[in-house]
Design an enzyme around this catalytic site. Structure first.
Site, PDB file in Angstrom:
ATOM      1  CG  ASP A   7     -36.084 -53.186  -3.340  1.00 44.60           C
ATOM      2  OD1 ASP A   7     -35.014 -53.231  -3.964  1.00 44.60           O
ATOM      3  OD2 ASP A   7     -36.385 -52.257  -2.564  1.00 44.60           O
ATOM      4  CG  ASP A  61     -39.096 -50.194   0.030  1.00 40.41           C
ATOM      5  OD1 ASP A  61     -38.538 -50.569  -1.020  1.00 40.41           O
ATOM      6  OD2 ASP A  61     -38.620 -49.315   0.777  1.00 40.41           O
ATOM      7  CG  ASP A  68     -31.394 -51.667   0.884  1.00 43.46           C
ATOM      8  OD1 ASP A  68     -30.934 -52.219   1.901  1.00 43.46           O
ATOM      9  OD2 ASP A  68     -30.699 -51.353  -0.100  1.00 43.46           O
TER      10      ASP A  68
END
Length: 259
Positions: free
Chosen positions: A13, A209, A15
């Site tokens: 990922d 995250d 961000d």
């Protein structure tokens, strides 16, 4: 259980893993540099459909992170590929930005508000009541409803913003029709990304995250999963979910030596 095969390909990922509020996370540059030098297939993924891969390449480069355009996979690109597989040469009414409209133009789709095959919803910073009303009426008239991703909120420097999932819920309430979400946690986005780089889930890993999108999508696509604590999910929240990542680390810096 037999030991997993060595990791040959990486999906990560963006961000919360590589950057946070426009600033590179320590270790991100080293991780990407090692990936490029190793020659291992990799993709940087984002559910955000606003930007094209070229836009994101330029934005990351300004932050000091070198990610080739061909190594960026967005929910807009995944949506376009899905539509090209399902109904090539179709038409769509689109609520979204250049990342989505460019991806659809590139597969030969016609963007129209006259009897489109699909209504496609993505992110935009300027959702208009007029556009949403038109989407509702087109869906009620028979257009199929697609959304790039189910994220309810997106980040900004001023706080959370309503995102695709929230707006899709509004349209669903008005039409009684739920969209097909292409982006994470739909494993379709992950499997399409793996196919794009010639990778196999058995020897691939997903870094994210968020438990509810990144880890879940990686798990359902059959990959090893790494949760980093540099973004949304806190360690105390992990056990609230009925599934777990393969491994939890503080940040991307802890994974450099695994490449």
């Amino acid at each position: 259980m037999a030991d997993r095969k060595p990791i040959e390909s990486w999906l990560t990922d963006m961000d919360g893993v590589l950057i946070h509020e426009g600033v590179p996370i320590p270790g991100a540059d080293a991780f990407l540099k090692k990936l490029r030098e190793s020659g291992r297939p990799f993709l940087v993924l984002t559910n955000n459909s606003i930007y094209t891969a070229r836009d994101l390449h330029a934005r990351l480069r300004r932050m000091g992170l070198d990610v080739p355009t061909e190594n960026i996979w967005t929910s807009a690109l995944a949506t376009a590929q899905f539509l090209n597989d399902q109904r090539p040469g179709g038409s769509a009414y689109v609520i979204g930005e250049a990342g989505l409209t460019t991806a659809l133009h590139d597969i030969g789709y016609v963007l129209t508000d006259h009897e489109p095959d699909f209504v496609i919803l993505g992110e935009t910073r300027t959702y208009s009541f007029e556009a949403l009303t038109k989407a509702v009426r087109l869906i009620n008239a028979g257009a199929r409803f697609i959304a790039t991703n189910p994220d309810n909120v997106g980040p900004s420097t001023d706080g959370d913003l309503p995102a695709t999932g929230s707006v899709a819920a509004l349209i669903t309430a008005a039409t009684g029709r739920s969209p097909y979400f292409v982006g994470k946690p739909n494993p379709l986005m992950m499997r399409a990304g793996l196919n794009a780089i010639g990778a196999h889930s058995e020897t691939s890993a997903m870094i994210g995250d968020r438990m509810d999108t990144d880890v879940l999508a990686g798990l359902e696509a059959g990959m090893r999963t790494f949760l980093v604590l540099s973004g949304v999910t806190r360690i105390a929240e992990v056990d609230r979910h009925p599934f777990r990542p393969s491994q939890i680390v503080d940040s991307i810096a802890d994974l450099v030596d695994l490449v």
